[in-house]
Scaffold this motif. Structure first.
Motif, PDB file in Angstrom:
ATOM      1  N   ARG A 280       0.851  -1.184   0.000  1.00  0.00           N
ATOM      2  CA  ARG A 280       0.000   0.000   0.000  1.00  0.00           C
ATOM      3  C   ARG A 280       0.890   1.237   0.000  1.00  0.00           C
ATOM      4  NH1 ARG A 280      -2.037   3.633   3.772  1.00  0.00           N
ATOM      5  NH2 ARG A 280      -4.249   4.169   3.604  1.00  0.00           N
ATOM      6  N   LEU A 281       0.660   2.141  -0.957  1.00  0.00           N
ATOM      7  CA  LEU A 281       1.388   3.399  -1.004  1.00  0.00           C
ATOM      8  C   LEU A 281       0.374   4.537  -0.939  1.00  0.00           C
ATOM      9  CD1 LEU A 281       3.983   2.668  -3.855  1.00  0.00           C
ATOM     10  CD2 LEU A 281       4.354   2.540  -1.382  1.00  0.00           C
ATOM     11  N   SER A 282       0.727   5.593  -0.203  1.00  0.00           N
ATOM     12  CA  SER A 282      -0.244   6.676  -0.054  1.00  0.00           C
ATOM     13  C   SER A 282       0.453   7.999   0.213  1.00  0.00           C
ATOM     14  CB  SER A 282      -1.198   6.373   1.109  1.00  0.00           C
ATOM     15  OG  SER A 282      -0.496   6.375   2.350  1.00  0.00           O
ATOM     16  N   LYS A 283      -0.280   9.066  -0.059  1.00  0.00           N
ATOM     17  CA  LYS A 283       0.085  10.411   0.366  1.00  0.00           C
ATOM     18  C   LYS A 283      -1.049  10.858   1.270  1.00  0.00           C
ATOM     19  CE  LYS A 283       1.402  14.995  -1.311  1.00  0.00           C
ATOM     20  NZ  LYS A 283       1.647  15.830  -2.532  1.00  0.00           N
ATOM     21  N   PRO A 284      -0.779  11.044   2.559  1.00  0.00           N
ATOM     22  CA  PRO A 284      -1.858  11.310   3.522  1.00  0.00           C
ATOM     23  C   PRO A 284      -2.810  12.414   3.064  1.00  0.00           C
ATOM     24  CG  PRO A 284       0.229  11.014   4.677  1.00  0.00           C
ATOM     25  CD  PRO A 284       0.548  11.018   3.203  1.00  0.00           C
ATOM     26  N   GLY A 285      -4.088  12.073   3.039  1.00  0.00           N
ATOM     27  CA  GLY A 285      -5.110  13.028   2.686  1.00  0.00           C
ATOM     28  C   GLY A 285      -5.257  13.305   1.200  1.00  0.00           C
ATOM     29  N   VAL A 286      -4.467  12.600   0.352  1.00  0.00           N
ATOM     30  CA  VAL A 286      -4.487  12.879  -1.086  1.00  0.00           C
ATOM     31  C   VAL A 286      -4.872  11.636  -1.888  1.00  0.00           C
ATOM     32  CG1 VAL A 286      -3.171  13.729  -3.066  1.00  0.00           C
ATOM     33  CG2 VAL A 286      -2.749  14.674  -0.780  1.00  0.00           C
ATOM     34  N   TYR A 287      -4.160  10.532  -1.723  1.00  0.00           N
ATOM     35  CA  TYR A 287      -4.467   9.319  -2.481  1.00  0.00           C
ATOM     36  C   TYR A 287      -3.959   8.092  -1.737  1.00  0.00           C
ATOM     37  CZ  TYR A 287       0.436   9.744  -3.937  1.00  0.00           C
ATOM     38  OH  TYR A 287       1.812   9.857  -3.936  1.00  0.00           O
ATOM     39  N   VAL A 288      -4.515   6.957  -2.117  1.00  0.00           N
ATOM     40  CA  VAL A 288      -4.063   5.651  -1.629  1.00  0.00           C
ATOM     41  C   VAL A 288      -3.959   4.731  -2.836  1.00  0.00           C
ATOM     42  CG1 VAL A 288      -4.543   3.657  -0.177  1.00  0.00           C
ATOM     43  CG2 VAL A 288      -5.158   5.954   0.625  1.00  0.00           C
ATOM     44  N   LEU A 289      -2.813   4.130  -3.035  1.00  0.00           N
ATOM     45  CA  LEU A 289      -2.592   3.196  -4.132  1.00  0.00           C
ATOM     46  C   LEU A 289      -2.558   1.768  -3.599  1.00  0.00           C
ATOM     47  CD1 LEU A 289       0.252   5.168  -5.940  1.00  0.00           C
ATOM     48  CD2 LEU A 289      -2.063   4.846  -6.802  1.00  0.00           C
ATOM     49  N   HIS A 290      -3.280   0.876  -4.281  1.00  0.00           N
ATOM     50  CA  HIS A 290      -3.341  -0.543  -3.902  1.00  0.00           C
ATOM     51  C   HIS A 290      -3.678  -0.672  -2.408  1.00  0.00           C
ATOM     52  CE1 HIS A 290      -2.891  -4.756  -4.324  1.00  0.00           C
ATOM     53  NE2 HIS A 290      -1.671  -4.868  -3.844  1.00  0.00           N
ATOM     54  N   ALA A 291      -4.858  -0.155  -2.065  1.00  0.00           N
ATOM     55  CA  ALA A 291      -5.265  -0.052  -0.661  1.00  0.00           C
ATOM     56  C   ALA A 291      -5.249  -1.382   0.069  1.00  0.00           C
ATOM     57  CB  ALA A 291      -6.662   0.561  -0.594  1.00  0.00           C
ATOM     58  N   GLN A 292      -5.457  -2.478  -0.655  1.00  0.00           N
ATOM     59  CA  GLN A 292      -5.486  -3.790  -0.012  1.00  0.00           C
ATOM     60  C   GLN A 292      -4.106  -4.421   0.113  1.00  0.00           C
ATOM     61  OE1 GLN A 292      -6.556  -2.935  -2.957  1.00  0.00           O
ATOM     62  NE2 GLN A 292      -6.621  -4.613  -4.443  1.00  0.00           N
ATOM     63  N   GLY A 293      -3.067  -3.715  -0.300  1.00  0.00           N
ATOM     64  CA  GLY A 293      -1.711  -4.247  -0.234  1.00  0.00           C
ATOM     65  C   GLY A 293      -1.176  -4.290   1.182  1.00  0.00           C
ATOM     66  N   ALA A 294      -0.055  -4.964   1.341  1.00  0.00           N
ATOM     67  CA  ALA A 294       0.575  -5.085   2.652  1.00  0.00           C
ATOM     68  C   ALA A 294       1.163  -3.750   3.090  1.00  0.00           C
ATOM     69  CB  ALA A 294       1.680  -6.151   2.609  1.00  0.00           C
ATOM     70  N   GLU A 295       1.379  -3.595   4.365  1.00  0.00           N
ATOM     71  CA  GLU A 295       2.008  -2.379   4.899  1.00  0.00           C
ATOM     72  C   GLU A 295       3.499  -2.407   4.585  1.00  0.00           C
ATOM     73  OE1 GLU A 295       2.842  -0.822   9.347  1.00  0.00           O
ATOM     74  OE2 GLU A 295       0.711  -0.997   8.819  1.00  0.00           O
ATOM     75  N   VAL A 296       4.008  -1.274   4.142  1.00  0.00           N
ATOM     76  CA  VAL A 296       5.429  -1.184   3.809  1.00  0.00           C
ATOM     77  C   VAL A 296       6.269  -1.392   5.070  1.00  0.00           C
ATOM     78  CG1 VAL A 296       7.244   0.407   3.077  1.00  0.00           C
ATOM     79  CG2 VAL A 296       5.090   0.312   1.823  1.00  0.00           C
ATOM     80  N   ASP A 297       7.321  -2.195   4.947  1.00  0.00           N
ATOM     81  CA  ASP A 297       8.234  -2.395   6.075  1.00  0.00           C
ATOM     82  C   ASP A 297       9.677  -2.141   5.636  1.00  0.00           C
ATOM     83  OD1 ASP A 297       9.269  -4.738   4.828  1.00  0.00           O
ATOM     84  OD2 ASP A 297       7.748  -5.985   5.784  1.00  0.00           O
ATOM     85  N   SER A 298      10.624  -2.477   6.481  1.00  0.00           N
ATOM     86  CA  SER A 298      12.030  -2.135   6.244  1.00  0.00           C
ATOM     87  C   SER A 298      12.631  -2.847   5.046  1.00  0.00           C
ATOM     88  CB  SER A 298      12.858  -2.449   7.497  1.00  0.00           C
ATOM     89  OG  SER A 298      12.740  -3.822   7.846  1.00  0.00           O
TER      90      SER A 298
END
Length: 326
Positions: A280-298
Motif C-alpha cells: 500500500r502506497l499513499s500520500k496522507p489526505g491525497v491518495y491511496v494506491l493498492h489499498a489492499q496491499g501489505a504495509e510497507v516495512d524495512s
C-alpha cells in the motif's frame, strides 16, 4: 548526422548505443559532475532567477485579479519557451559541429554530455539512505526524506516515510532515467536537454498554490503542462518495463491505480510499484494506491530498488535491440 527523425542509419545506431553505455558507466563509477559543471544546476539558476520575477508573493497574490493571472501565465510560458529555444539551438549547433567526427568519437562525446541529464545512482543512494536513517531515528529518517520530496514530512510516521521514499523512487525512475534516455534515443541531444529543462521547470515552478512564499498556480501552469506532455510516453514505458522485469504483464488494475492520483503520469509508475511489490502506497489526505496491499516495512525499499535496477537493465537491452533491428 545524429539528429535524424526519419531514419536510423547503422552509424546513428552505433552512436546512440555507445553514448548510452558511456553515460551509464560514468553514472555508475564517477557519479554526478560538480555543481559548477552541471547543466541541470545552470538550468536551476535560470529558473530561480526568473521564477522570482513572475510568481507573486503570497501577500500580493491575495489581491490579484484575472488580468494579472493571465499575465503570470504568459510570462511563465514566455520564459519557459525562451530557455527551451536557446537550449535547442545550442544543442543542435553543437551536434552539427561534431557530426564530422568518427562515430566512436561522437558516441564518446555524447555519452559524456548525456550523463548529467540522467541520474540513477544518486537517486538510488538517496532513497536507500532513508532506510538507514530510519534505523537511527524517525526524525533522522524524516530529514533524509526531505531531501527527496517537497511535501511536509514533519508529521510522517516510519511507514509513511518509507512509502514516500518508494513513491519518489518510482516517479523518478521515469523522470530521471527512462524519459531522458527515451528522448535521447528518439531525438538526440536536443531532445534530452529539452526534457531535462522541462522536468526541472516543473519541479521548481509547477505547483498549485503557495511554495517558498510565492504563488505558482498561474506562473507555473505552462511548465507543469509541458512536463506532463513530455513525460507521458516515458511514464507508461517505465511502468511496462517494471512489469516485464518480473516477467509479468500489466492488468486492468494498473489502469485503475494510475487514475487515483491527480498526475497524468506519476500514478502509472507508483501504481506499478505498489502492485508489483503488493504494498500500500499513499500520500496522507491525497491518495491511496493498492489499498489492499501489505504495509510497507524495512525490506521494501531494498526490493523497490532492485525492481528499478532490473527495469533499467531491461531498457538498455530492449532499446539496443530495437535500434539495431530498426
Amino acid at each position: 548526422m545524429l539528429f535524424n527523425f526519419v531514419y536510423f542509419t547503422p552509424e546513428y545506431t552505433q552512436i546512440l548505443v555507445l553514448a548510452m553505455l558511456v553515460g551509464w558507466l560514468i553514472d555508475r563509477y564517477l557519479g554526478e559532475p560538480k555543481p559548477a559543471w552541471h547543466p541541470v544546476v545552470w538550468i536551476g539558476y535560470y529558473l530561480d532567477y526568473y521564477g522570482k520575477r513572475i510568481a507573486p508573493k503570497v501577500a500580493d497574490a491575495e489581491v490579484l485579479d484575472e488580468k494579472h493571472a493571465t499575465k503570470e501565465f504568459l510570462l511563465g510560458a514566455f520564459f519557459w519557451l525562451l530557455a527551451a529555444l536557446v537550449l535547442l539551438g545550442v544543442a543542435l549547433k553543437f551536434q552539427q559541429a561534431i557530426s564530422v567526427l568518427a562515430w566512436y568519437w561522437q558516441g564518446l562525446i555524447f555519452g559524456i554530455l548525456l550523463k548529467p541529464l540522467f541520474s540513477w545512482c544518486m537517486l538510488r543512494d538517496e532513497v536507500v539512505a532513508v532506510e538507514f536513517a530510519l534505523e537511527n531515528s524517525l526524525n533522522t529518517g524524516r530529514q533524509q526524506l526531505s531531501r527527496l520530496v517537497s511535501r511536509d514530512v514533519s508529521q510522517l510516521q516510519a511507514r509513511e516515510v518509507r512509502e514516500s521514499a518508494i513513491e519518489t523512487l518510482a516517479e523518478n525512475l521515469n523522470d530521471s532515467v527512462i524519459s531522458p534516455l527515451f528522448w535521447f534515443v528518439l531525438t538526440g541531444l536536443p531532445g534530452v536537454l529539452l526534457y531535462r529543462f522541462a522536468n526541472t521547470a516543473d519541479a521548481m515552478w509547477g505547483y498549485r498554490g503557495e511554495r517558498g512564499g510565492r504563488v505558482w498556480t498561474w506562473a507555473g501552469k505552462w511548465a507543469a503542462r509541458a512536463d506532463d506532455v513530455l513525460s507521458w510516453p516515458g511514464a507508461r514505458i517505465t511502468a511496462l518495463l517494471m512489469y516485464l522485469a518480473v516477467a509479468r504483464m500489466p492488468t486492468v488494475s494498473l489502469w485503475r491505480e494510475a487514475g487515483v492520483t491527480s498526475s497524468p503520469n506519476g500514478g502509472w509508475t507508483m501504481g506499478a510499484m505498489a502492485l508489483i511489490l503488493d504494498v500500500r502506497l499513499s500520500k496522507p489526505g491525497v491518495y491511496v494506491l493498492h489499498a489492499q496491499g501489505a504495509e510497507v516495512d524495512s525490506s521494501h525499499i531494498r526490493l523497490a530498488v532492485k525492481l528499478c535496477e532490473r527495469a533499467i537493465w531491461l531498457w538498455f537491452v530492449v532499446a539496443s535491440l530495437c535500434l539495431f533491428c530498426f
